[in-house]
Design an enzyme around this catalytic site. Structure first.
Site, PDB file in Angstrom:
ATOM      1  N   TYR A 144     -16.083  32.150  43.165  1.00 13.26           N
ATOM      2  CA  TYR A 144     -16.880  33.619  43.243  1.00 13.26           C
ATOM      3  C   TYR A 144     -18.542  33.429  42.413  1.00 13.26           C
ATOM      4  O   TYR A 144     -19.052  33.988  42.285  1.00 13.26           O
ATOM      5  CB  TYR A 144     -16.283  34.272  41.276  1.00 13.26           C
ATOM      6  CG  TYR A 144     -15.272  35.240  42.413  1.00 13.26           C
ATOM      7  CD1 TYR A 144     -14.780  35.011  43.715  1.00 13.26           C
ATOM      8  CD2 TYR A 144     -14.267  36.129  41.667  1.00 13.26           C
ATOM      9  CE1 TYR A 144     -13.312  36.440  44.572  1.00 13.26           C
ATOM     10  CE2 TYR A 144     -13.434  36.815  41.411  1.00 13.26           C
ATOM     11  CZ  TYR A 144     -12.462  36.960  42.965  1.00 13.26           C
ATOM     12  OH  TYR A 144     -11.651  37.384  43.558  1.00 13.26           O
ATOM     13  N   LYS A 194      -2.757  26.504  47.697  1.00 18.87           N
ATOM     14  CA  LYS A 194      -3.213  27.015  49.185  1.00 18.87           C
ATOM     15  C   LYS A 194      -3.196  26.275  49.780  1.00 18.87           C
ATOM     16  O   LYS A 194      -3.903  24.687  50.286  1.00 18.87           O
ATOM     17  CB  LYS A 194      -4.446  27.832  50.035  1.00 18.87           C
ATOM     18  CG  LYS A 194      -3.773  27.829  51.125  1.00 18.87           C
ATOM     19  CD  LYS A 194      -2.466  28.182  51.444  1.00 18.87           C
ATOM     20  CE  LYS A 194      -2.503  29.190  52.714  1.00 18.87           C
ATOM     21  NZ  LYS A 194      -0.967  29.981  53.291  1.00 18.87           N
ATOM     22  N   ASP A 226       0.768  33.092  48.861  1.00 18.84           N
ATOM     23  CA  ASP A 226       0.849  33.793  49.973  1.00 18.84           C
ATOM     24  C   ASP A 226       2.922  34.169  49.670  1.00 18.84           C
ATOM     25  O   ASP A 226       3.078  35.421  49.927  1.00 18.84           O
ATOM     26  CB  ASP A 226       1.123  33.539  51.836  1.00 18.84           C
ATOM     27  CG  ASP A 226       1.805  32.068  52.143  1.00 18.84           C
ATOM     28  OD1 ASP A 226       1.695  31.281  51.338  1.00 18.84           O
ATOM     29  OD2 ASP A 226       1.345  31.723  52.985  1.00 18.84           O
ATOM     30  N   ASP A 250      -7.195  36.914  40.490  1.00 17.60           N
ATOM     31  CA  ASP A 250      -7.755  38.218  40.468  1.00 17.60           C
ATOM     32  C   ASP A 250      -6.385  38.794  41.385  1.00 17.60           C
ATOM     33  O   ASP A 250      -6.127  39.832  41.481  1.00 17.60           O
ATOM     34  CB  ASP A 250      -9.365  38.378  41.330  1.00 17.60           C
ATOM     35  CG  ASP A 250      -9.892  38.772  42.094  1.00 17.60           C
ATOM     36  OD1 ASP A 250      -8.974  39.973  40.462  1.00 17.60           O
ATOM     37  OD2 ASP A 250     -11.045  39.950  41.938  1.00 17.60           O
ATOM     38  N   ASP A 254      -3.610  41.609  39.952  1.00 18.66           N
ATOM     39  CA  ASP A 254      -2.903  43.076  40.597  1.00 18.66           C
ATOM     40  C   ASP A 254      -1.927  43.300  41.000  1.00 18.66           C
ATOM     41  O   ASP A 254      -1.627  44.444  40.888  1.00 18.66           O
ATOM     42  CB  ASP A 254      -4.682  43.308  41.420  1.00 18.66           C
ATOM     43  CG  ASP A 254      -5.473  43.446  40.526  1.00 18.66           C
ATOM     44  OD1 ASP A 254      -6.026  43.369  38.935  1.00 18.66           O
ATOM     45  OD2 ASP A 254      -7.117  43.377  41.305  1.00 18.66           O
TER      46      ASP A 254
END
Length: 364
Positions: A144, A194, A226, A250, A254
């Site tokens: 970001y 990852k 994942d 993020d 959520d």
């Protein structure tokens, strides 16, 4: 008697309503635990734009600098969505505060409270097995914020790019936050990455394992992002503290919020290396229900409890608030969004929930 200076930024929408209940609870905590809170109110967000012409006035920033912590409400709404991106409340105020104070460690607890299992979208038997997770998300770096980023070219050859970037220092400090938190909980850290694809994740895993050597009492495990999203739905009670980069945090925070079934119960904290933090509900300003007295104040009240716990180290007071919230929910003192349609006539108002929690703290 301990005295603390707290900057209060109620913001927009339901922010002032739920903040009033957090203040109510803090007033009881003051008397109960012989503390003194100097609660200084400052304008922020859309309200500040309307009143002062900017989302984060200099007076507000200075007030935050003089405080030991920030109790933040909710900001933004359709009224200010037409402004240029860098002038909108979320970016010009909240992101600016995170950057100014280097609030790199974002703590997002999520749990299914006893008696509210039906709110969770998980299968009933899975929800009944329990869910109590603390997501620790790196908040000031990663994809970001990484440079370069941009949009170049024209037509079908036009392309966009973002840069994921982490230094050893940035990884180390957020990993330490996770291990320190795990020591106070279930002594388990699950680091989400990852590493089979991303070089950043390989460094993330390497540095996290280095930090783990200083915490032999805490178990460390690694999981790909994942797989993490899948296992949270299958075996949510297997997780304790989840350590995540900005992007992955993020996503995971959520998902955890959705598992609980209600954003109205979820507080959050953003803390720097000195223990200074900004504490806010995980949900938004909900302008559609503002002023109706039906907003759930619990996330704001729990945010105040986190402020006491992590920035002021007033553990006993924080525990008292948390305990009172659990009892309130267990006693069925609920706002409308926590009730099924046929039971909504029993819903309590914002102030009634705040009163109940405050009274429990006083009595116990």
């Amino acid at each position: 008697m301990s005295e603390y200076n707290i900057a209060v930024l109620a913001g927009d929408g339901i922010g002032p309503e739920v903040m009033a209940e957090a203040k109510k609870v803090l007033a009881v905590v003051e008397r109960k635990f012989s503390l003194t809170f100097k609660l200084n109110d400052f304008a922020v967000g859309g309200y500040a734009i309307d009143k002062h012409g900017e989302a984060l006035p200099q007076e507000t920033l200075q007030g935050c600098e003089q405080a030991q912590a920030i109790l933040f409400g909710s900001i933004g709404g359709p009224k200010w969505d037409s402004l240029p991106l860098d002038q909108r409340p979320e970016r010009a105020a909240l992101l600016a505060l995170r950057s100014h104070f280097d609030l790199f460690s974002n703590l997002r607890p999520a749990k299914i409270y006893p008696g509210l299992e039906a709110l969770s979208p998980l299968r009933a038997d899975i929800a009944a097995s329990g869910f109590d997770v603390l997501v620790i998300r790196e908040l000031t770096s990663g994809i970001y914020f990484g440079q370069p980023k941009g949009l170049e070219g024209e037509g079908e050859e036009q392309f966009a790019y973002d840069t994921m970037r982490y230094s050893r220092k940035e990884i180390r400090r957020i990993a330490i936050s996770a291990f320190e938190a795990a020591r106070k909980r279930g002594k388990k850290v699950t680091s989400v990455d990852k590493a089979n694809v991303l070089v950043c994740s390989r460094l993330w895993r390497e540095v996290t394992e280095e930090v783990a050597k200083d915490y032999p009492d805490v178990k460390l495990e690694h999981i790909y992002i994942d797989n993490a999203t899948m296992q949270l739905l299958r075996y949510p009670n297997e997780f304790d503290v989840m350590l995540c980069s900005n992007l992955f945090g993020d996503i995971i925070s959520d998902e955890c919020a959705m598992i609980t079934g209600s954003m109205g119960l979820l507080p959050s904290a953003s803390i720097n290396g000195k223990g200074f933090g900004l504490y806010e509900p995980a949900g938004g300003s909900a302008p559609d229900i503002a002023g109706q007295g039906i907003a759930n104040p619990i996330a704001q009240i729990l945010s105040a409890a986190m402020l006491l716990r992590f920035s002021l180290n007033e553990i006993q007071a924080a525990d008292a608030i948390d305990k009172a919230v659990v009892q309130t929910l267990g006693d069925g003192i609920l706002t409308g969004e926590l009730l099924s349609p046929e039971l909504r006539h029993k819903a309590k108002s914002t102030s009634e929930v705040g009163d109940y929690i405050a009274n429990l703290i006083q009595q116990n």
